[in-house]
Design a protein around this motif. Structure first.
Motif, PDB file in Angstrom:
ATOM      1  N   ILE A  36     -45.810  15.008  16.508  1.00 48.97           N
ATOM      2  CA  ILE A  36     -46.817  14.399  17.385  1.00 48.97           C
ATOM      3  C   ILE A  36     -48.036  15.307  17.456  1.00 48.97           C
ATOM      4  N   THR A  38     -52.797  15.046  17.364  1.00 49.64           N
ATOM      5  CA  THR A  38     -53.958  14.263  17.760  1.00 49.64           C
ATOM      6  C   THR A  38     -54.565  13.607  16.530  1.00 49.64           C
ATOM      7  N   GLU A  55     -47.123  10.766  14.694  1.00 52.81           N
ATOM      8  CA  GLU A  55     -47.647   9.924  15.783  1.00 52.81           C
ATOM      9  C   GLU A  55     -48.737  10.704  16.504  1.00 52.81           C
ATOM     10  N   THR A  56     -49.623   9.987  17.194  1.00 55.13           N
ATOM     11  CA  THR A  56     -50.721  10.669  17.883  1.00 55.13           C
ATOM     12  C   THR A  56     -50.788  10.335  19.367  1.00 55.13           C
ATOM     13  N   ILE A  57     -51.336  11.296  20.104  1.00 50.87           N
ATOM     14  CA  ILE A  57     -51.708  11.068  21.496  1.00 50.87           C
ATOM     15  C   ILE A  57     -53.148  11.562  21.659  1.00 50.87           C
ATOM     16  N   GLU A  58     -53.795  11.140  22.739  1.00 50.05           N
ATOM     17  CA  GLU A  58     -55.156  11.593  23.007  1.00 50.05           C
ATOM     18  C   GLU A  58     -55.122  12.672  24.086  1.00 50.05           C
ATOM     19  N   LYS A  79     -52.180  10.670  30.929  1.00 47.10           N
ATOM     20  CA  LYS A  79     -52.030   9.558  29.989  1.00 47.10           C
ATOM     21  C   LYS A  79     -51.229  10.003  28.768  1.00 47.10           C
ATOM     22  N   GLY A  80     -51.473  11.260  28.342  1.00 45.53           N
ATOM     23  CA  GLY A  80     -50.747  11.813  27.202  1.00 45.53           C
ATOM     24  C   GLY A  80     -49.258  11.944  27.482  1.00 45.53           C
ATOM     25  N   ARG A  83     -47.826   8.402  27.282  1.00 45.10           N
ATOM     26  CA  ARG A  83     -47.697   7.984  25.877  1.00 45.10           C
ATOM     27  C   ARG A  83     -46.567   8.748  25.189  1.00 45.10           C
ATOM     28  N   SER A  84     -46.457  10.050  25.487  1.00 47.36           N
ATOM     29  CA  SER A  84     -45.396  10.869  24.890  1.00 47.36           C
ATOM     30  C   SER A  84     -44.014  10.373  25.303  1.00 47.36           C
TER      31      SER A  84
END
Length: 366
Positions: A36, A38, A55-58, A79-80, A83-84
């Motif tokens: 994981i 960005t 996979e990505t998170i912001e 938010k990350g 999402r995680s």
């Protein structure tokens, strides 16, 4: 085993993670790994290129000064985390590993909230903000320098070393030298300032090209892509000394390292892990532009163990660099002592140690 790994921002966080993944897959091909990162980070190119699911998170990093941007970062962090959690629930890992950089903050914290065993790996002698924050929530903390212990809860800390060190072992130094046109009989100095090069190191080297031409050792000089053309012109003006080879970048660094007698470089944790595992003496010029001046702390650790000579960038001039190189290469006893001391510091089975730490953390949870 199912492993989630997160780390990004710099190669120093990404390459140890990839080295570890390769080692684990070699041990157990049935292992499933998810990385994981960005979308805009260095990892978004490097990880997929190594055929690792991604996979990505912001998320963005905190400013060290008071700033409204930090409020936005907190919102992105939350938010990350959300999402995680979704990614972790879907992948259902046995363990989550963070190798540094702000991206692993939400990922590892989400693992804590989901009660999944977790480990952070700290490459430097002084940890960054993210690892300091996560140290309260993880199962174990893997370190590469003894000096890092004091920043973490003692009961969680385990010395593993840097997995990147494993990748440079077992390479053919003769093949490495031949690949760049070096003599097989002369002592070899490798000089580099990182993938983009370092102007102060380049300037110091260029000022002593004439002196190098009169030495019986040889120089492999990695300029960095940005500086290559300018350096090439200066080398041509100096008459292209036949014992100086210049290249912009090396794609077979592990092979070349295996044939080197002395290194002149910055003091990044990954580079140090590589050449200490091989027992290569070094002259370190720490970058003064890094967080917490951690490169100087890394370098001083080697200096205290008589495995390196440290020259600060503000003190770097050609004559001083030349004297340090001569001092080591013209004294076989000093060269051998520094080799043995570097070897003592280097941890050659770092990936195995980190892998065992994972197995222990999973077992203890069960």
């Amino acid at each position: 085993m199912r492993i989630v790994i997160s780390g990004g921002g710099t190669g120093g966080h990404i390459y140890p993670a990839i080295a570890f993944i390769k080692n684990v897959m070699a041990k157990d091909p049935t292992t499933e790994v998810l990385y994981i990162g960005t979308e805009n980070g260095l990892e978004s190119n490097i990880v997929p290129r190594n055929h690792i699911p991604f996979e990505t998170i912001e998320i963005t990093g905190f400013k060290r000064k008071l700033s409204f941007d930090n409020v936005k970062t907190i919102i992105r962090f939350l938010k990350g985390v959300s999402r995680s959690k979704k990614i972790l629930k879907k992948f259902n890992p046995d363990i989550v590993i963070g190798t540094g950089g702000y991206v692993c903050g939400p990922v590892v914290y989400a693992a804590h909230q989901l009660k999944i065993p977790s480990i952070i790996h700290e490459q430097n002698s002084i940890p960054g903000l993210t690892n300091k924050f996560l140290s309260k929530y993880v199962t174990k903390i893997a370190i590469s320098f003894e000096e890092a212990k004091e920043y973490f809860p003692k009961e969680k800390v385990v010395m593993t070393g840097n997995p990147r060190a494993t990748e440079v072992l077992g390479n053919d130094g003769i093949k490495g030298k031949q690949s760049v046109g070096l003599s097989l009989t002369k002592k070899t100095v490798l000089i580099f300032g990182g993938s983009r090069g370092a102007r102060p190191i380049n300037e110091a080297v260029l000022s002593i090209l004439d002196d190098f031409a009169n030495r019986d050792y040889q120089i492999l000089y990695i300029t960095g892509e940005v500086h290559f053309e300018a350096v090439k012109k200066e080398v041509e003006r100096a008459g292209n000394p036949n014992n100086v080879v210049i290249v912009p970048f090396l794609h077979n660094m592990p092979e070349v390292l295996a044939g080197v007698d002395l290194i002149v470089s910055r003091a990044g944790a990954t580079s140090i892990a590589e050449f200490t595992s091989l027992g290569i003496p070094s002259i370190l010029i720490p970058s003064p532009y890094v967080t917490n001046n951690h490169q100087e702390k890394n370098a001083r650790s080697l200096e205290r163990n008589e495995a390196a000579i440290v020259i600060l960038e503000k003190d770097l001039v050609g004559g001083k660099l030349l004297h340090a190189i001569d001092e080591i290469l013209f004294d076989q006893n000093k060269l051998q002592t520094m080799h043995l001391n570097a070897k003592k510091i280097g941890i050659q089975n770092a990936s195995d140690r980190l892998y065992q730490l994972c197995l222990d953390a999973i077992k203890n949870k069960k």
